[in-house]
Design a protein around this motif. Structure first.
Motif, PDB file in Angstrom:
ATOM      1  N   ILE A   1       0.841  -1.201   0.000  1.00 30.31           N
ATOM      2  CA  ILE A   1       0.000   0.000   0.000  1.00 30.31           C
ATOM      3  C   ILE A   1       0.875   1.250   0.000  1.00 30.31           C
ATOM      4  CG2 ILE A   1      -1.624   1.372   1.389  1.00 30.31           C
ATOM      5  CD1 ILE A   1      -2.983  -1.223   2.221  1.00 30.31           C
ATOM      6  N   GLU A   2       1.953   1.221   0.763  1.00 27.33           N
ATOM      7  CA  GLU A   2       2.844   2.382   0.871  1.00 27.33           C
ATOM      8  C   GLU A   2       3.524   2.712  -0.463  1.00 27.33           C
ATOM      9  OE1 GLU A   2       2.867   4.530   3.390  1.00 27.33           O
ATOM     10  OE2 GLU A   2       1.311   3.215   4.207  1.00 27.33           O
ATOM     11  N   LYS A   3       3.579   1.782  -1.385  1.00 24.69           N
ATOM     12  CA  LYS A   3       4.187   2.012  -2.701  1.00 24.69           C
ATOM     13  C   LYS A   3       3.232   2.679  -3.683  1.00 24.69           C
ATOM     14  CE  LYS A   3       7.127  -2.068  -2.205  1.00 24.69           C
ATOM     15  NZ  LYS A   3       7.357  -3.451  -2.696  1.00 24.69           N
ATOM     16  N   LEU A   4       1.946   2.755  -3.330  1.00 24.70           N
ATOM     17  CA  LEU A   4       0.942   3.349  -4.205  1.00 24.70           C
ATOM     18  C   LEU A   4       1.047   4.869  -4.200  1.00 24.70           C
ATOM     19  CD1 LEU A   4      -2.115   1.160  -3.136  1.00 24.70           C
ATOM     20  CD2 LEU A   4      -0.721   0.896  -5.208  1.00 24.70           C
ATOM     21  N   SER A   5       0.424   5.496  -5.179  1.00 27.37           N
ATOM     22  CA  SER A   5       0.359   6.957  -5.192  1.00 27.37           C
ATOM     23  C   SER A   5      -0.406   7.427  -3.961  1.00 27.37           C
ATOM     24  CB  SER A   5      -0.355   7.442  -6.457  1.00 27.37           C
ATOM     25  OG  SER A   5      -1.739   7.128  -6.394  1.00 27.37           O
ATOM     26  N   PRO A   6      -0.178   8.657  -3.522  1.00 32.91           N
ATOM     27  CA  PRO A   6      -0.871   9.135  -2.315  1.00 32.91           C
ATOM     28  C   PRO A   6      -2.398   8.998  -2.397  1.00 32.91           C
ATOM     29  CG  PRO A   6       0.900  10.634  -2.879  1.00 32.91           C
ATOM     30  CD  PRO A   6       0.805   9.640  -4.010  1.00 32.91           C
ATOM     31  N   ASP A   7      -2.992   9.333  -3.541  1.00 33.70           N
ATOM     32  CA  ASP A   7      -4.451   9.226  -3.667  1.00 33.70           C
ATOM     33  C   ASP A   7      -4.911   7.775  -3.620  1.00 33.70           C
ATOM     34  OD1 ASP A   7      -4.967  11.930  -3.727  1.00 33.70           O
ATOM     35  OD2 ASP A   7      -5.047  12.050  -5.911  1.00 33.70           O
ATOM     36  N   ALA A   8      -4.233   6.890  -4.341  1.00 31.34           N
ATOM     37  CA  ALA A   8      -4.614   5.473  -4.345  1.00 31.34           C
ATOM     38  C   ALA A   8      -4.438   4.880  -2.949  1.00 31.34           C
ATOM     39  CB  ALA A   8      -3.787   4.703  -5.368  1.00 31.34           C
ATOM     40  N   ARG A   9      -3.375   5.255  -2.266  1.00 26.08           N
ATOM     41  CA  ARG A   9      -3.107   4.759  -0.915  1.00 26.08           C
ATOM     42  C   ARG A   9      -4.216   5.205   0.035  1.00 26.08           C
ATOM     43  NH1 ARG A   9       2.312   6.147  -0.159  1.00 26.08           N
ATOM     44  NH2 ARG A   9       1.624   8.280  -0.008  1.00 26.08           N
ATOM     45  N   ARG A  10      -4.575   6.473  -0.029  1.00 23.92           N
ATOM     46  CA  ARG A  10      -5.609   7.035   0.847  1.00 23.92           C
ATOM     47  C   ARG A  10      -6.960   6.355   0.598  1.00 23.92           C
ATOM     48  NH1 ARG A  10      -9.006  10.668  -0.627  1.00 23.92           N
ATOM     49  NH2 ARG A  10      -7.798  11.391  -2.413  1.00 23.92           N
ATOM     50  N   LEU A  11      -7.331   6.209  -0.669  1.00 23.48           N
ATOM     51  CA  LEU A  11      -8.626   5.613  -0.987  1.00 23.48           C
ATOM     52  C   LEU A  11      -8.682   4.132  -0.622  1.00 23.48           C
ATOM     53  CD1 LEU A  11      -9.293   7.370  -4.406  1.00 23.48           C
ATOM     54  CD2 LEU A  11     -10.450   7.801  -2.231  1.00 23.48           C
ATOM     55  N   LEU A  12      -7.605   3.404  -0.861  1.00 24.58           N
ATOM     56  CA  LEU A  12      -7.585   1.984  -0.526  1.00 24.58           C
ATOM     57  C   LEU A  12      -7.639   1.774   0.984  1.00 24.58           C
ATOM     58  CD1 LEU A  12      -7.520  -0.924  -1.422  1.00 24.58           C
ATOM     59  CD2 LEU A  12      -5.032  -0.765  -1.583  1.00 24.58           C
ATOM     60  N   LYS A  13      -6.883   2.565   1.724  1.00 32.75           N
ATOM     61  CA  LYS A  13      -6.947   2.453   3.185  1.00 32.75           C
ATOM     62  C   LYS A  13      -8.354   2.789   3.688  1.00 32.75           C
ATOM     63  CE  LYS A  13      -2.170   3.144   4.686  1.00 32.75           C
ATOM     64  NZ  LYS A  13      -1.258   4.028   5.422  1.00 32.75           N
ATOM     65  N   GLY A  14      -8.961   3.818   3.115  1.00 34.26           N
ATOM     66  CA  GLY A  14     -10.325   4.182   3.503  1.00 34.26           C
ATOM     67  C   GLY A  14     -11.312   3.064   3.218  1.00 34.26           C
ATOM     68  N   THR A  15     -11.129   2.391   2.086  1.00 37.78           N
ATOM     69  CA  THR A  15     -12.002   1.269   1.735  1.00 37.78           C
ATOM     70  C   THR A  15     -11.838   0.118   2.718  1.00 37.78           C
ATOM     71  OG1 THR A  15     -11.948   1.885  -0.603  1.00 37.78           O
ATOM     72  CG2 THR A  15     -12.534  -0.399  -0.094  1.00 37.78           C
ATOM     73  N   LEU A  16     -10.598  -0.216   3.041  1.00 37.70           N
ATOM     74  CA  LEU A  16     -10.348  -1.317   3.972  1.00 37.70           C
ATOM     75  C   LEU A  16     -10.830  -0.982   5.387  1.00 37.70           C
ATOM     76  CD1 LEU A  16      -6.826  -2.457   2.719  1.00 37.70           C
ATOM     77  CD2 LEU A  16      -9.038  -3.561   2.302  1.00 37.70           C
ATOM     78  N   LEU A  17     -10.651   0.246   5.811  1.00 32.11           N
ATOM     79  CA  LEU A  17     -11.140   0.653   7.133  1.00 32.11           C
ATOM     80  C   LEU A  17     -12.666   0.604   7.185  1.00 32.11           C
ATOM     81  CD1 LEU A  17      -8.675   3.594   7.824  1.00 32.11           C
ATOM     82  CD2 LEU A  17      -8.788   1.429   9.087  1.00 32.11           C
ATOM     83  N   THR A  18     -13.321   1.048   6.109  1.00 29.81           N
ATOM     84  CA  THR A  18     -14.783   0.992   6.037  1.00 29.81           C
ATOM     85  C   THR A  18     -15.258  -0.455   6.109  1.00 29.81           C
ATOM     86  OG1 THR A  18     -14.986   3.076   4.841  1.00 29.81           O
ATOM     87  CG2 THR A  18     -16.795   1.505   4.584  1.00 29.81           C
ATOM     88  N   ARG A  19     -14.578  -1.338   5.394  1.00 31.65           N
ATOM     89  CA  ARG A  19     -14.917  -2.763   5.451  1.00 31.65           C
ATOM     90  C   ARG A  19     -14.834  -3.284   6.884  1.00 31.65           C
ATOM     91  NH1 ARG A  19     -10.270  -6.451   3.828  1.00 31.65           N
ATOM     92  NH2 ARG A  19      -9.677  -5.637   5.869  1.00 31.65           N
ATOM     93  N   ASN A  20     -13.769  -2.909   7.597  1.00 33.03           N
ATOM     94  CA  ASN A  20     -13.592  -3.367   8.977  1.00 33.03           C
ATOM     95  C   ASN A  20     -14.691  -2.838   9.893  1.00 33.03           C
ATOM     96  OD1 ASN A  20     -11.260  -4.524   7.982  1.00 33.03           O
ATOM     97  ND2 ASN A  20      -9.873  -3.087   8.999  1.00 33.03           N
ATOM     98  N   LEU A  21     -15.054  -1.576   9.719  1.00 31.24           N
ATOM     99  CA  LEU A  21     -16.103  -0.986  10.547  1.00 31.24           C
ATOM    100  C   LEU A  21     -17.458  -1.630  10.257  1.00 31.24           C
ATOM    101  CD1 LEU A  21     -15.000   2.742  10.361  1.00 31.24           C
ATOM    102  CD2 LEU A  21     -15.024   1.305  12.417  1.00 31.24           C
ATOM    103  N   ALA A  22     -17.719  -1.929   8.977  1.00 32.06           N
ATOM    104  CA  ALA A  22     -18.975  -2.593   8.622  1.00 32.06           C
ATOM    105  C   ALA A  22     -19.051  -3.981   9.258  1.00 32.06           C
ATOM    106  CB  ALA A  22     -19.111  -2.685   7.100  1.00 32.06           C
ATOM    107  N   ALA A  23     -17.945  -4.701   9.261  1.00 35.92           N
ATOM    108  CA  ALA A  23     -17.920  -6.032   9.880  1.00 35.92           C
ATOM    109  C   ALA A  23     -18.164  -5.923  11.383  1.00 35.92           C
ATOM    110  CB  ALA A  23     -16.587  -6.719   9.595  1.00 35.92           C
ATOM    111  N   GLU A  24     -17.568  -4.927  11.999  1.00 35.70           N
ATOM    112  CA  GLU A  24     -17.768  -4.722  13.434  1.00 35.70           C
ATOM    113  C   GLU A  24     -19.221  -4.357  13.721  1.00 35.70           C
ATOM    114  OE1 GLU A  24     -15.577  -2.320  17.055  1.00 35.70           O
ATOM    115  OE2 GLU A  24     -14.622  -2.344  15.092  1.00 35.70           O
ATOM    116  N   GLY A  25     -19.805  -3.542  12.853  1.00 27.94           N
ATOM    117  CA  GLY A  25     -21.212  -3.191  13.001  1.00 27.94           C
ATOM    118  C   GLY A  25     -22.125  -4.390  12.827  1.00 27.94           C
ATOM    119  N   GLU A  26     -21.795  -5.242  11.880  1.00 27.80           N
ATOM    120  CA  GLU A  26     -22.591  -6.451  11.671  1.00 27.80           C
ATOM    121  C   GLU A  26     -22.569  -7.329  12.928  1.00 27.80           C
ATOM    122  OE1 GLU A  26     -23.148  -9.886   8.278  1.00 27.80           O
ATOM    123  OE2 GLU A  26     -21.167  -8.990   8.533  1.00 27.80           O
ATOM    124  N   THR A  27     -21.408  -7.459  13.543  1.00 25.15           N
ATOM    125  CA  THR A  27     -21.292  -8.224  14.781  1.00 25.15           C
ATOM    126  C   THR A  27     -22.126  -7.584  15.882  1.00 25.15           C
ATOM    127  OG1 THR A  27     -19.078  -8.985  14.191  1.00 25.15           O
ATOM    128  CG2 THR A  27     -19.663  -9.073  16.532  1.00 25.15           C
TER     129      THR A  27
END
Length: 148
Positions: free
Chosen positions: A27-53
């Protein structure tokens, strides 16, 4: 772009199951925008899973749900860049007035939030109205039912 690059570099990468830690170096090798968006997507996925639980638990933890809303708003603001100063002011006001959580809603940038409150809806609404916000109090219902 970030997902495509990550899949090329990291065999077995999955948006559904790969942790940020597993792919952090790539992830750190990606462009700043791609890195930011991908991290945001993965964090959102984690929060959704926690909410589902949380929603599947026997006892619903209102405070935990409020914290998940705040965390999701932070992702939307910091990674997806869809907040505004007005949204931030309204969220801060709602939280200070007793909301358990709050986040932007809609497509972002338009000035809409929702605040989660179990018992202080009226005082939170009053505080938000003082910021110039138009407020609607919405209550959870039992669902659809037939009345005679």
């Amino acid at each position: 772009q970030g997902i495509t690059n990550l899949r090329k570099q990291k065999k077995g990468f999955s948006l559904k199951s790969s942790t940020i830690q597993e792919v952090e170096d790539e992830i750190e090798k990606l462009s700043p925008d791609a890195r930011r968006l991908l991290k945001g997507t993965l964090l959102t996925r984690n929060l959704a899973a926690e909410g589902e639980t949380l929603f599947g638990s026997d006892v619903f933890d209102h405070a935990r749900f409020g914290n998940l809303l705040i965390s999701q708003h932070e992702v939307l603001r910091d990674y997806l860049c869809i907040s505004t100063p007005k949204i931030e002011q309204m969220i801060e006001t709602a939280l200070k007035a007793g909301a358990l959580g709050a986040k932007t809603t809609g497509s972002g940038g338009g000035g809409c939030i929702f605040a989660y409150a179990c018992h202080k809806a009226e005082s939170i609404a009053e505080a938000l109205e003082k910021t110039g916000a138009k407020v609607y109090i919405v209550h959870v219902d039992d669902g659809v039912r037939k009345e005679n």
